[in-house]
Enzyme design. Sequence first.
Site, short mmCIF file in Angstrom:
data_model
loop_
_atom_site.label_atom_id
_atom_site.label_comp_id
_atom_site.label_asym_id
_atom_site.label_seq_id
_atom_site.Cartn_x
_atom_site.Cartn_y
_atom_site.Cartn_z
N HIS A 75 61.99 11.97 42.79
CA HIS A 75 61.57 13.26 42.24
C HIS A 75 60.29 13.79 42.85
O HIS A 75 59.80 14.85 42.45
CB HIS A 75 61.48 13.18 40.72
CG HIS A 75 62.84 13.05 40.08
ND1 HIS A 75 63.73 14.09 40.04
CD2 HIS A 75 63.47 12.00 39.50
CE1 HIS A 75 64.85 13.69 39.44
NE2 HIS A 75 64.72 12.43 39.12
N ASN A 79 61.12 9.12 63.23
CA ASN A 79 62.00 8.48 62.27
C ASN A 79 63.44 8.50 62.80
O ASN A 79 63.64 8.38 64.00
CB ASN A 79 61.84 9.15 60.90
CG ASN A 79 62.17 8.23 59.74
OD1 ASN A 79 63.19 7.55 59.76
ND2 ASN A 79 61.32 8.18 58.73
N TRP A 80 64.42 8.67 61.94
CA TRP A 80 65.83 8.57 62.38
C TRP A 80 66.24 9.77 63.22
O TRP A 80 67.22 9.68 63.96
CB TRP A 80 66.75 8.46 61.16
CG TRP A 80 66.71 9.70 60.34
CD1 TRP A 80 65.89 9.95 59.28
CD2 TRP A 80 67.44 10.91 60.57
NE1 TRP A 80 66.06 11.23 58.84
CE2 TRP A 80 67.01 11.84 59.61
CE3 TRP A 80 68.41 11.29 61.50
CZ2 TRP A 80 67.52 13.14 59.56
CZ3 TRP A 80 68.91 12.59 61.44
CH2 TRP A 80 68.46 13.49 60.47
N ASP A 98 56.09 -0.64 56.47
CA ASP A 98 57.40 0.02 56.55
C ASP A 98 57.66 0.56 57.95
O ASP A 98 58.23 1.63 58.11
CB ASP A 98 57.51 1.14 55.49
CG ASP A 98 58.89 1.78 55.46
OD1 ASP A 98 59.87 1.11 55.80
OD2 ASP A 98 58.97 2.97 55.10
N GLU A 151 72.42 15.17 57.80
CA GLU A 151 71.83 14.44 58.91
C GLU A 151 72.86 14.04 59.97
O GLU A 151 72.57 13.29 60.88
CB GLU A 151 71.12 13.18 58.38
CG GLU A 151 69.97 13.50 57.44
CD GLU A 151 69.15 12.28 57.04
OE1 GLU A 151 69.50 11.14 57.39
OE2 GLU A 151 68.12 12.48 56.34
CA CA Z 1 62.10 1.61 55.57
#
Ligand code: CA
Length: 708
Positions: free
Chosen positions: A632, A411-412, A324, A89
Amino acid sequence: MLSRSLLLALAWSSIAVAFTSSACASGAAAPIDGSRLAAVDKDEPGSWLAHGRTWSDQRFSPLDQISTANVSGLGLAWSYELDVRRGQESTPLMADGVLYFSTSWSKVVALDARDGHLLWEFDPKVPGRAGFRACCDVVNRGVALWGDKVYVGTVDGRLIALNRETGQLVWSVTTTDPSKPYTITGAPRVANGKVFIGNGGAEYGVRGYVSAYDAQTGRRVWRFYTVPGNPKGGENSRAMRLATPTWHGRWWQFGGGGTVWDSMSVDPELNLLYVGVGNGVPWRQAIRSPGGGDNLFLSSIVALNADTGRYIWHYQTTPGDNWDFDATQNMVLAELRIQGKRRKVLMQANKNGFFYVLDRKSGEFLSAKNFVDVRWATGIDANTHRPIEVPAARYSDKPFVNLPSAFAAHNWHPMAYSPQTGWVYIPVMEIPFKYAADKDFQYRPGAWNLGVDMMAGALPDDMDARRKLRPQLKGRLIAWDPVAQREMWRVDHGGPANGGVLATAGGLVFQGTGQSRFAAYGARDGKKLWEFATQTGVIAPPITYSIDGEQYVAVLAGWGGGYAVISPFVGPGSGDMLTPRRMLVFRLGGTARLPPDTTVERPRPQLAEENWPAESVARGKRLFYKNCAVCHGDAAVGGRVIPDLRYSALLSSPQAWQAVVIGGALTSHGMVSFRRWLNEKDAQDVRAYVAGESKRLFRDMDREAVSR
Ligand code: CA
């Protein structure tokens, strides 16, 4: 006749030239400081010195040698094979002819940026057991450069300074309490002689903060906590006086969350450090803060004085977060003309689905608009600047299938902004998630603590039904006009978890995909102009740089991160595939080739016929979702990053399974002992469940092979 002084001046200039060139050849590079960073566009447009290239974090390069007109001639210049098989990343940095980047397990690599030969590498030797604490893979998003040093944060919470020339350790400080489940995956940022570093762990149970360290010595200068501690602790800053009344119950027992695990930006003129603050722990607010409240500064953008860490302003994107909705996506600093006025803005395409434009000096809300379909809110109130929530979205009485979800709208994976078009280029994901309260929730220190029943949204058992879900999971690249707050074009990818974005003055936008492609698009129309098969998914953001008049584009290739760990819908096919991890560097006319794609299915295990009671399998499934699924995968599908359990030879040996799950035999790989949370019968029930999933997978693969 030349005067003596002119001769002297000439002599001095030739000495200076000789000194400069020999300095370059020997690699002794000029230190990186505030003035060099501030002048990068003017003096060295070919460099990439900071995470988002410059302090603006726009991820826009003024280089235009590679353009819409010639990008079809882009080819591989060289590639560099990594010694890790986990997610990549990192945003590489390029300074003085050297490419610096981090890889999995917080390792650092320095390559000659022209030809990719190794200059040095550094392994912080993160203990395997620390990997257990990283919810979303043992990734690292990059290094920082300042002075004569390179900085990296490690999965086990250290901030490390290395000599830029040799890779030798200069100093190392522990930034987190090792007894708590903190991790570091984000890149440090540097300004004015200070290194800023946050941390992660809010899914497990920690209290978030960001710290500043002296770049030269590693001495801690300040620390800012993003959530209040126990009010009896006597903290009395302005920030905590604001935040404490917005919490209820005994949140400090869980730590509260609010980790600064990825994005930070610096405005050196305003002397402000902007931090993106993450979600609370547990996710479900009814447990974390019974009675509600905004829970400051969770899911907020907070501006701090960069010298002192003093609170200046904040904007909370998701008050009382329940889903979240980290506010940790990258923040772009730019000047925009809004209603006839030039404003210094901060832009963020938030995980909650709204695109925010704030005045970055005052924190004033300027505008927000959803850039994806949003179910949890109908908009942002024009007066209060708060989301207009849909009450059912809080899933207090019954489950709610939300969009966006914990996986994101964004997201990131960083977005980019092009001052040429005035548009932002966002890697967008659409992944619905069924939020259901975990009725039996009990806080378990050090474990996965969401308060959400992960099994409620589990993959269906039927493999055809599973396949039918795939089209619902979307990923695309969109161009977004931040002033008009509207989409200008979109490119649909085959699924979510695609790469970060680069925009260039050549009129191009570069992005990799989870479908193992790296491509260039026209910035104005989104037309695909060039593509390269990468043999593995690309989630990292690309950069561009130039040396000796040649422009290069660089990107790390390699699946990983939270979505790849948990979902079967990453890349083609199913099952366990070990694909390469590489640095790929391109230039016009590049003719290098990747080695042949050797991706093969891992050998299948020979499973003994065991008759498992249905009760054991059902119980194992519940335990699996509570304890194992985070690493997993949903229904034990995770095979792109962590070895797929359905292929595990351990499945046929109760003793070997026991030695790993309870005995901790694979701790050095990140699989710690679950003795604290599972007993021997629990572990065998989990084995029963996974063995059933293994048989289900191979039955299905054989059936598919016959029907083809
Ligand atoms: Ca988070």
